[in-house]
Design a protein around this motif. Structure first.
Motif, PDB file in Angstrom:
ATOM      1  N   ASP A 154       9.134   6.486  10.572  1.00  0.00           N
ATOM      2  CA  ASP A 154       8.010   5.638  10.828  1.00  0.00           C
ATOM      3  C   ASP A 154       8.270   4.061  10.456  1.00  0.00           C
ATOM      4  O   ASP A 154       9.612   3.849   9.659  1.00  0.00           O
ATOM      5  N   GLU A 155       7.206   3.444   9.833  1.00  0.00           N
ATOM      6  CA  GLU A 155       7.551   2.047   9.477  1.00  0.00           C
ATOM      7  C   GLU A 155       8.305   1.975   8.066  1.00  0.00           C
ATOM      8  O   GLU A 155       9.081   1.076   7.716  1.00  0.00           O
ATOM      9  N   SER A 156       8.004   2.915   7.233  1.00  0.00           N
ATOM     10  CA  SER A 156       8.504   2.860   5.885  1.00  0.00           C
ATOM     11  C   SER A 156      10.062   3.033   5.870  1.00  0.00           C
ATOM     12  O   SER A 156      10.883   2.631   5.033  1.00  0.00           O
TER      13      SER A 156
ATOM     14  N   TYR B  56      15.240  16.708  10.860  1.00  0.00           N
ATOM     15  CA  TYR B  56      15.189  15.427  11.940  1.00  0.00           C
ATOM     16  C   TYR B  56      13.559  15.351  12.290  1.00  0.00           C
ATOM     17  O   TYR B  56      13.426  14.379  13.034  1.00  0.00           O
ATOM     18  N   ALA B  57      12.602  16.174  11.593  1.00  0.00           N
ATOM     19  CA  ALA B  57      11.311  15.784  11.732  1.00  0.00           C
ATOM     20  C   ALA B  57      10.993  14.431  10.993  1.00  0.00           C
ATOM     21  O   ALA B  57      11.557  14.139   9.989  1.00  0.00           O
ATOM     22  N   LEU B  58       9.667  14.209  11.195  1.00  0.00           N
ATOM     23  CA  LEU B  58       9.201  12.929  10.364  1.00  0.00           C
ATOM     24  C   LEU B  58       9.158  13.126   8.801  1.00  0.00           C
ATOM     25  O   LEU B  58       8.726  14.770   8.653  1.00  0.00           O
TER      26      LEU B  58
ATOM     27  N   THR C  75       7.501  12.250   5.011  1.00  0.00           N
ATOM     28  CA  THR C  75       6.274  11.754   4.485  1.00  0.00           C
ATOM     29  C   THR C  75       6.373  11.599   3.143  1.00  0.00           C
ATOM     30  O   THR C  75       7.366  11.877   2.476  1.00  0.00           O
ATOM     31  N   PHE C  76       5.590  10.582   2.494  1.00  0.00           N
ATOM     32  CA  PHE C  76       5.446  10.337   1.141  1.00  0.00           C
ATOM     33  C   PHE C  76       5.250  11.690   0.322  1.00  0.00           C
ATOM     34  O   PHE C  76       5.716  11.954  -0.754  1.00  0.00           O
TER      35      PHE C  76
ATOM     36  N   PRO D  70       1.375   1.552   9.901  1.00  0.00           N
ATOM     37  CA  PRO D  70       1.114   2.956   9.570  1.00  0.00           C
ATOM     38  C   PRO D  70      -0.076   3.523   9.401  1.00  0.00           C
ATOM     39  O   PRO D  70      -1.246   2.576   9.266  1.00  0.00           O
TER      40      PRO D  70
ATOM     41  N   CYS E 227       0.938  -1.112  -0.063  1.00  0.00           N
ATOM     42  CA  CYS E 227       0.020  -0.052  -0.043  1.00  0.00           C
ATOM     43  C   CYS E 227       0.993   1.340   0.017  1.00  0.00           C
ATOM     44  O   CYS E 227       0.415   2.347   0.343  1.00  0.00           O
ATOM     45  N   ARG E 228       1.877   1.052  -0.352  1.00  0.00           N
ATOM     46  CA  ARG E 228       3.213   2.222  -0.425  1.00  0.00           C
ATOM     47  C   ARG E 228       2.547   3.192  -1.470  1.00  0.00           C
ATOM     48  O   ARG E 228       2.431   2.713  -2.760  1.00  0.00           O
ATOM     49  N   PRO E 229       2.228   4.501  -1.257  1.00  0.00           N
ATOM     50  CA  PRO E 229       2.037   5.460  -2.368  1.00  0.00           C
ATOM     51  C   PRO E 229       3.110   5.954  -3.031  1.00  0.00           C
ATOM     52  O   PRO E 229       3.999   5.782  -2.651  1.00  0.00           O
TER      53      PRO E 229
ATOM     54  N   GLN F 127       0.070   5.548   4.454  1.00  0.00           N
ATOM     55  CA  GLN F 127       1.472   4.907   5.153  1.00  0.00           C
ATOM     56  C   GLN F 127       2.464   5.769   5.543  1.00  0.00           C
ATOM     57  O   GLN F 127       3.510   5.435   5.667  1.00  0.00           O
ATOM     58  N   ASP F 128       1.900   6.776   6.086  1.00  0.00           N
ATOM     59  CA  ASP F 128       2.600   7.772   6.937  1.00  0.00           C
ATOM     60  C   ASP F 128       2.373   7.761   8.312  1.00  0.00           C
ATOM     61  O   ASP F 128       1.166   7.728   8.720  1.00  0.00           O
ATOM     62  N   GLY F 129       3.258   7.977   9.271  1.00  0.00           N
ATOM     63  CA  GLY F 129       2.973   8.077  10.673  1.00  0.00           C
ATOM     64  C   GLY F 129       2.397   6.630  11.458  1.00  0.00           C
ATOM     65  O   GLY F 129       2.959   5.721  10.904  1.00  0.00           O
TER      66      GLY F 129
ATOM     67  N   LEU G 272      13.620  11.397  13.270  1.00  0.00           N
ATOM     68  CA  LEU G 272      12.516  10.675  13.605  1.00  0.00           C
ATOM     69  C   LEU G 272      11.752   9.849  12.287  1.00  0.00           C
ATOM     70  O   LEU G 272      11.671  10.205  11.264  1.00  0.00           O
TER      71      LEU G 272
ATOM     72  N   LYS H  39       9.868  11.114   2.042  1.00  0.00           N
ATOM     73  CA  LYS H  39      10.399   9.971   2.125  1.00  0.00           C
ATOM     74  C   LYS H  39      10.932   9.256   0.837  1.00  0.00           C
ATOM     75  O   LYS H  39      10.722   9.754   0.013  1.00  0.00           O
TER      76      LYS H  39
ATOM     77  N   LEU I 267       5.274   5.547  15.651  1.00  0.00           N
ATOM     78  CA  LEU I 267       6.537   6.313  15.103  1.00  0.00           C
ATOM     79  C   LEU I 267       7.750   5.519  15.758  1.00  0.00           C
ATOM     80  O   LEU I 267       7.609   4.922  16.715  1.00  0.00           O
TER      81      LEU I 267
END
Lengths: 300, 307
Positions: free
Chosen positions: B238-240, A132-134, A136-137, B219, A77-79, B223-225, B236, A158, B228
């Motif tokens: 996540d799974e990916s 260093y923050a998260l 995302t895709f 996730p 399910c990876r976008p 698929q984000d977050g 920081l 990501k 964590l």
């Protein structure tokens, strides 16, 4: 009094010109006339043409086994990332936030058919989060107006792909987009700078036309174990063991080295360096591909 | 005698204690729920804070303790009740004593410092060429089981032992309600995996541990977050992100295994550069851990397993 009215009108027009805000909202249907086979059925294995990749990216793609996206559940399910989302199944809806006090656009929101992905582009001068923050895709996007063009900068992405045949794009990449609207058409030109996998910026463009009747369905995705696999298996090809890499060159009669990508291969001067090109006598593969739905291998 | 260089190497891994960290800035990142991430000069520190007090996972260096506490105090006035060491290396345990005494539960009481018993064994049984580690830095609440559970600040905190991974004393910490995993150096995105063979680490154990982390993570949308992941070093995640790292280590393991099967020596394997497609993405730890040391650790770990 007439003078005052004229002044106000002039001021309003001046402000409008200075702000030069364009409304991109609406339902947008993608046009696949560029790179149709890649974006529809999917790219050929071993086709790295058009990419200023480095050796690391080339080897990463050579070792890629497409089984990974079906066998490994975390991939199912990876976008698409923010960059590839513009190229994939790109039925697109755009809406915006408006600051009631200023009537200025403060954000655009995007919804794509593929994986129901959503993305926000901020126009309120907020800073980007630290590295260093998260990540995302879809990354973190801010934008500024340059005349009638919206220039978007996206960071905190990501890791994802430049092309769906294993060509990687790293989480250090920065995506710049230039949005322009021409009547009923939207063009987004993207520039990807990736210090990990690219030696030069990668420039691509994608187009949509306005389609008020478009209905974007629910994509939905639920991962499941459909193919038995050993615990922790990650399908890949060992170096030198991928037998599919020459298919693309053979099908199209291309010199193999010209299919391997790299900045040098992008420029016209490269033609003089490769062996004589002998195109096949008859086209047999993707001969008449102009949209997502007529990209048949034997379409001639 | 052959093991001496390995022991010295192990002693120096991430061993920056005593370095000048005066100019180091400590960054605090709210993660989710009760959990925060503190980035400084050593390994990442995880903080869980609430009405019961503070729980600190990994303590960086003693020299950084005042700055770390200053940041913790902005989030809670309550004392540090629990500490967890994910493994033995000094960039994760160096602040144990410095954080315990002045910021613990009160006079005559120190926080409980949880770690796998192998961490305590490694700290108390240092080799002849290694400096003794003061008793105040030792874990005082070691465990020898597969997992240890506590309930703190309204949530279950589950500590899992990951056998023979980065070292032989690795723990990961799962904050179940906050939905955060703190991994220690089993997961260090952007850095070649440090497999400390001299302290019981192994490549297969590290891969197994990464897969165990992936069993905990779920996730969220897109698929984000979702769950964590706070790595031992780095941003920081996540799974990916864990998947990318797991894939890299699994693929490199397979390649090195293939070269061993073909009869290649260590030097030949290094020359073949089996991780060359990751060389622009991963770096070493300057002066302490290089790509070649990583390949050597994988080679030796796999060779040992074949015996």
């Amino acid at each position: 009094m007439k003078f005052v009215s004229f002044f106000c009108l002039l001021a309003a027009l001046t402000v409008a010109a200075a702000n030069a805000q364009v409304d991109f909202t609406g339902e947008w249907a993608p046009l696949y006339h560029e790179d149709g086979p890649e974006r529809g059925p999917g790219p050929e294995l071993g086709d790295y043409t058009e990419f200023p990749i480095n050796d690391a990216a080339r080897m990463r793609a050579d070792s890629y086994d497409a089984d990974r996206i079906s066998v490994v559940q975390e991939y199912q399910c990876r976008p698409h990332g923010a960059d590839y989302a513009l190229r994939g199944l790109g039925q697109l809806r755009i809406w915006r936030d408006i600051d009631p006090a200023t009537q200025r656009t403060t954000a655009f929101h995007l919804h794509f058919l593929a994986w129901d992905s959503e993305r926000t582009i901020y126009l309120d001068d907020r800073p980007h989060p630290p590295d260093y923050a998260l990540h995302t895709f879809q990354g973190f996007s801010t934008a500024v107006w340059e005349g009638n063009m919206l220039t978007v900068t996206t960071t905190n992405l990501k890791a994802n792909y430049l092309r769906r045949n294993g060509l990687p794009r790293s989480d250090k990449a920065i995506l710049t987009e230039h949005w322009t609207k021409h009547g009923d058409y939207l063009t987004i030109t993207t520039v990807i700078e990736d210090p990990v996998f690219l030696t030069e910026p990668l420039v691509r463009s994608d187009n949509w036309y306005i389609d008020p009747g478009q209905h974007i369905g629910i994509f939905g995705c639920e991962y499941a174990a459909e193919v038995p696999k050993p615990e922790g298996a990650v399908p890949h090809h060992l170096p030198g063991a991928n037998t599919n890499l020459r298919e693309f060159a053979n099908w199209y009669g291309l010199p193999f080295e010209a299919t391997r990508g790299g900045a040098e291969t992008l420029y016209p001067e490269y033609r003089s360096k490769i062996t004589p090109y002998n195109p096949p006598a008859k086209c047999t593969r993707y001969c008449n591909c102009t949209s997502l739905f007529n990209c048949n291998v034997d379409s001639r | 005698m052959k093991t001496l260089p390995a022991l010295l190497l192990a002693a120096s891994l991430y061993a920056q204690s005593g370095q000048n960290v005066a100019g180091t800035e400590v960054h605090v990142l709210p993660v989710q729920g009760n959990v925060f991430m503190l980035l400084g000069a050593g390994g990442n520190t995880t903080l869980q804070a609430g009405k019961d007090g503070a729980l600190v996972v990994d303590t960086q260096f003693a020299e950084l303790a005042p700055k770390i506490v200053a940041e913790i105090r902005k989030l809670t006035e309550r004392p540090i009740i629990w500490m967890v060491n994910t493994h033995v290396h000094p960039d994760h345990t160096g602040g144990n004593e410095a954080l315990s005494k002045p910021y613990g539960p009160g006079p005559g009481q120190t926080p409980r410092i949880i770690a796998h018993e192998n961490v305590l064994n490694r700290m108390t049984q240092t080799g002849p060429n290694q400096p003794e580690i003061p008793a105040g830095m030792w874990p005082n609440d070691e465990y020898g089981t597969a997992q240890k559970d506590i309930f703190f600040n309204g949530e279950a905190v589950v500590i899992y032992h990951m056998p023979r991974a980065h070292t032989d004393g690795d723990s990961i910490v799962f904050f179940r309600k906050s939905d955060v995993v703190s991994t220690g150096d089993i997961f260090t995105p952007g850095t070649w995996p440090v497999i400390d063979l001299a302290r019981g680490g192994s490549v297969q154990g590290t891969i197994d541990a990464l897969n165990a982390i992936l069993k905990l993570t779920v996730p969220a949308r897109y698929q984000d977050g979702g769950t964590l992941v706070i790595p031992g070093h780095g941003r920081l995640c996540d799974e990916s992100d864990v998947v990318e790292y797991r894939d890299m280590l699994t693929i490199v393991r397979d390649r090195v295994q293939d070269l061993i099967r073909k009869g290649m020596t260590l030097e030949q394997v290094k020359e073949a550069r089996p991780a060359r497609d990751y060389e622009t993405e991963y770096t070493g730890v300057p002066g302490r851990w290089t790509r070649d040391q990583f390949i050597e650790a994988v080679f030796k770990s796999l060779s040992e397993a074949r015996k």
